[in-house]
Design a protein around this motif. Structure first.
Motif, PDB file in Angstrom:
ATOM      1  N   PRO A 296       0.818  -1.219   0.000  1.00  0.00           N
ATOM      2  CA  PRO A 296       0.000   0.000   0.000  1.00  0.00           C
ATOM      3  C   PRO A 296       0.851   1.269   0.000  1.00  0.00           C
ATOM      4  O   PRO A 296       0.307   2.375  -0.083  1.00  0.00           O
ATOM      5  CB  PRO A 296      -0.788  -0.118   1.311  1.00  0.00           C
ATOM      6  CG  PRO A 296       0.106  -0.898   2.219  1.00  0.00           C
ATOM      7  CD  PRO A 296       0.829  -1.873   1.327  1.00  0.00           C
ATOM      8  N   ASP A 313      -6.733   2.977  -7.855  1.00  0.00           N
ATOM      9  CA  ASP A 313      -6.853   2.528  -6.473  1.00  0.00           C
ATOM     10  C   ASP A 313      -6.818   1.001  -6.454  1.00  0.00           C
ATOM     11  O   ASP A 313      -7.726   0.351  -6.993  1.00  0.00           O
ATOM     12  CB  ASP A 313      -8.175   3.040  -5.898  1.00  0.00           C
ATOM     13  CG  ASP A 313      -8.416   2.583  -4.467  1.00  0.00           C
ATOM     14  OD1 ASP A 313      -7.608   1.795  -3.942  1.00  0.00           O
ATOM     15  OD2 ASP A 313      -9.426   3.014  -3.878  1.00  0.00           O
ATOM     16  N   SER A 315      -7.364  -1.171  -4.127  1.00  0.00           N
ATOM     17  CA  SER A 315      -8.511  -1.779  -3.443  1.00  0.00           C
ATOM     18  C   SER A 315      -9.726  -1.823  -4.363  1.00  0.00           C
ATOM     19  O   SER A 315     -10.438  -2.835  -4.438  1.00  0.00           O
ATOM     20  CB  SER A 315      -8.849  -0.997  -2.162  1.00  0.00           C
ATOM     21  OG  SER A 315      -7.768  -1.025  -1.266  1.00  0.00           O
ATOM     22  N   GLN A 316      -9.957  -0.720  -5.066  1.00  0.00           N
ATOM     23  CA  GLN A 316     -11.084  -0.683  -5.994  1.00  0.00           C
ATOM     24  C   GLN A 316     -10.861  -1.634  -7.149  1.00  0.00           C
ATOM     25  O   GLN A 316     -11.797  -2.286  -7.635  1.00  0.00           O
ATOM     26  CB  GLN A 316     -11.293   0.740  -6.516  1.00  0.00           C
ATOM     27  CG  GLN A 316     -12.534   0.900  -7.386  1.00  0.00           C
ATOM     28  CD  GLN A 316     -13.801   0.453  -6.675  1.00  0.00           C
ATOM     29  OE1 GLN A 316     -14.056   0.851  -5.530  1.00  0.00           O
ATOM     30  NE2 GLN A 316     -14.599  -0.388  -7.328  1.00  0.00           N
ATOM     31  N   ARG A 319     -11.823  -5.112  -6.069  1.00  0.00           N
ATOM     32  CA  ARG A 319     -13.289  -5.266  -5.974  1.00  0.00           C
ATOM     33  C   ARG A 319     -13.932  -5.289  -7.357  1.00  0.00           C
ATOM     34  O   ARG A 319     -14.886  -6.035  -7.599  1.00  0.00           O
ATOM     35  CB  ARG A 319     -13.870  -4.150  -5.106  1.00  0.00           C
ATOM     36  CG  ARG A 319     -13.475  -4.302  -3.641  1.00  0.00           C
ATOM     37  CD  ARG A 319     -14.219  -3.338  -2.723  1.00  0.00           C
ATOM     38  NE  ARG A 319     -14.006  -3.748  -1.343  1.00  0.00           N
ATOM     39  CZ  ARG A 319     -12.971  -3.357  -0.594  1.00  0.00           C
ATOM     40  NH1 ARG A 319     -12.070  -2.535  -1.106  1.00  0.00           N
ATOM     41  NH2 ARG A 319     -12.849  -3.786   0.647  1.00  0.00           N
ATOM     42  N   PHE A 350      -4.346  -3.351   5.062  1.00  0.00           N
ATOM     43  CA  PHE A 350      -4.634  -3.311   3.635  1.00  0.00           C
ATOM     44  C   PHE A 350      -5.178  -4.649   3.150  1.00  0.00           C
ATOM     45  O   PHE A 350      -6.234  -4.731   2.511  1.00  0.00           O
ATOM     46  CB  PHE A 350      -3.338  -2.945   2.904  1.00  0.00           C
ATOM     47  CG  PHE A 350      -3.449  -2.852   1.407  1.00  0.00           C
ATOM     48  CD1 PHE A 350      -4.379  -2.040   0.787  1.00  0.00           C
ATOM     49  CD2 PHE A 350      -2.573  -3.576   0.597  1.00  0.00           C
ATOM     50  CE1 PHE A 350      -4.450  -1.944  -0.586  1.00  0.00           C
ATOM     51  CE2 PHE A 350      -2.629  -3.482  -0.782  1.00  0.00           C
ATOM     52  CZ  PHE A 350      -3.568  -2.673  -1.371  1.00  0.00           C
ATOM     53  N   LEU A 354      -9.502  -6.562   2.132  1.00  0.00           N
ATOM     54  CA  LEU A 354      -9.763  -6.939   0.741  1.00  0.00           C
ATOM     55  C   LEU A 354     -10.334  -8.357   0.643  1.00  0.00           C
ATOM     56  O   LEU A 354     -10.005  -9.223   1.453  1.00  0.00           O
ATOM     57  CB  LEU A 354      -8.466  -6.870  -0.069  1.00  0.00           C
ATOM     58  CG  LEU A 354      -7.869  -5.478  -0.258  1.00  0.00           C
ATOM     59  CD1 LEU A 354      -6.511  -5.576  -0.923  1.00  0.00           C
ATOM     60  CD2 LEU A 354      -8.800  -4.596  -1.081  1.00  0.00           C
TER      61      LEU A 354
END
Length: 513
Positions: A296, A313, A315-316, A319, A350, A354
């Motif tokens: 991260p 991003d 994380s995005q 997803r 982080f 997830l």
């Protein structure tokens, strides 16, 4: 001993070095699916297809079968291949070949990056094989005394993959492997400092044609292969236009053959910015993708030259891919120069947020030939070549105090692969994932029964197993199957961490203390 031909000419035994247990070897999960190893040695099968048809070939993978002296005595020449983590096993084979008076050649990734590490070999072949085997063939068909030690050409040109032939899958007992594999491309357009892929294969991806890929699928299908299939490309989307051209061919082939393969691969994180490409991959039968998320820390990503991870991003991105139908597996690294003492908690937070059940964290290693290796050499910080074992002390002087690094790394892995943390990430995945229905494996009833007995009735994690399956049941049969699969995978991840990784790190820490 695997199957092979019986043609006149040079008798060649191809041997794949043995790997010790790793996170991605799934050694503790394989008994549930009654397999001996996760993946076959695609590199040797690829090489075998390029060798002269007049040669008699046998292929032995030490991950599924032992090597006996009878096999060595059969051979005129022993060709040994493997990665750095298999180097000790490779050297043992080379020594045995020499003791029995058999000529030997070493090749593959380990020999390409560290040829000096294999003094036991009579000959060394560096680099790729397509269109580059003339010197090797001449040497092995002639007197040993006339053959040079280095049997690869001096030119630095990278071969056109249109020269590749269908790998000799027939030399392998595919029923012994949990997954089969094939390769579309070599090379990656990015410049990650720690990566040896761009050093071995270049930054301009080279691809096979769709017709070549379909021919390989046909060959696997004729041999009765089905189920999990890994595209071993280090970055499947290195050339997005060509991948987009391939995917409709894959979709049609799968439909025409009853969708026999469940596909997975590796890609750069920017795949998430290509919704049409992701949708086409899912339609073609892809269900998972490995991403190198690494850290991260934006400072560490910039330092490592992994700028593609700074453009969106992460994380995005995870997803987005999860909701589109691709389970994300991911790799992470600690030990960058930019890492401070807070990196372990930052990584833990982080990763824990997830939907990535299978998250593997490694210590940064300087691999010979990489930009990182060259920089550390200039700075006088190298301690020696990496063994490929990420649970040993780093092979360079770290900026972060080494004892602090090892202690923090140990704590991070213990946290991530506690029962609670692993199953929590599984729940996050199942809550967010789009899980299309897939063809069930041939032994689905047996796998399910062994999972119920081994995990659900006798296992330490039985209560968590049943809660996970019950929660998934509300989303249908496909989600329940994914839950069982993740539980089976978790048996390896958790046990390997507890039984092997943490004790090894404890020994390294004790030695430093």
């Amino acid at each position: 001993m695997t199957r092979g031909g019986h043609r006149p000419g040079v008798q060649v035994l191809l041997v794949q070095g043995r790997s010790e247990a790793t996170y991605w070897g799934y050694e503790h999960s394989l008994p549930f699916v009654r397999k001996a190893a996760a993946l076959p040695p695609l590199g040797l099968a690829t090489l075998a297809a390029l060798l002269p048809e007049r040669w008699a070939l046998r292929l032995l993978d030490l991950n599924v079968s032992p090597l006996d002296d009878e096999a060595l005595r059969w051979a005129d020449v022993v060709l040994v291949s493997g990665m750095l983590v298999q180097a000790d096993s490779m050297r043992q084979v080379l020594r045995r070949a020499r003791q029995l008076g058999r000529r030997s050649v070493v090749g593959g990734p380990a020999a390409s990056t560290t040829p000096e590490a294999f003094q036991e070999a009579d000959h060394v072949f560096r680099g790729e094989a397509e269109g580059r085997l003339e010197l090797l063939v001449r040497a092995l068909e002639g007197p040993a005394v006339d053959a040079p030690r280095l049997l690869s050409p001096d030119d630095a040109a990278r071969p056109d993959l249109r020269l590749a032939r269908v790998p000799r899958f027939d030399l392998l007992d595919l029923s012994r492997y949990a997954s089969v594999s094939l390769q579309l491309s070599r090379g990656c357009p990015f410049q990650c400092e720690f990566c040896d892929i761009i050093e071995l294969f270049g930054r301009v991806p080279r691809l096979k044609s769709p017709e070549q890929v379909l021919a390989e699928l046909d060959a696997l299908h004729r041999l009765g292969a089905s189920g999990s299939l890994f595209f071993v490309d280090d970055n499947f989307i290195g050339n997005r236009r060509e991948v987009a051209r391939l995917l409709p061919h894959l979709t049609r082939w799968q439909a025409a053959h009853g969708k026999p393969f469940d596909l997975y691969t590796e890609a750069s994180v920017d795949l998430a910015a290509e919704p049409a490409l992701v949708a086409a991959m899912v339609e073609a039968g892809f269900s998972a993708v490995f991403l190198g998320l690494e850290t991260p820390s934006e400072a560490a990503l910039g330092e490592a030259g992994k700028r593609q991870n700074l453009r969106l991003d992460p994380s995005q991105a995870v997803r987005t891919l999860t909701r589109a139908g691709l389970e994300v597996l991911a790799g992470f690294i600690v030990g960058f120069d930019a890492d401070g003492e807070d990196i372990f908690e930052r990584q833990r937070a982080f990763i824990s947020a997830l939907p990535i059940p299978r998250a593997m964290v490694g210590l940064l290693a300087a691999v010979p030939g990489t930009a990182l290796w060259r920089r550390l050499d200039r700075e006088g910080r190298l301690r020696g070549a990496s063994s490929g074992d990420q649970f040993e002390r780093p092979n360079f002087a770290t900026v972060l105090d080494e004892l602090t690094l090892l202690r923090g790394y140990r704590t991070l892995l213990a946290d991530l692969y506690s029962d609670e943390a692993y199953y929590r990430r599984c729940r996050l995945h199942l809550e967010e994932a789009f899980i299309p229905a897939r063809r069930a494996p041939a032994d689905v009833a047996g796998i399910l029964w062994r999972a119920i007995v081994g995990i659900g009735l006798r296992g330490r994690r039985r209560a968590r197993f049943w809660r996970l399956v019950a929660g998934a049941s509300r989303r249908g049969v496909a989600a329940m199957a994914r839950a069982v699969t993740l539980a089976v995978m978790g048996e390896h991840m958790i046990r390997y961490t507890e039984e092997q990784v943490l004790p090894r790190l404890d020994r390294a820490i004790a030695a430093l203390e």
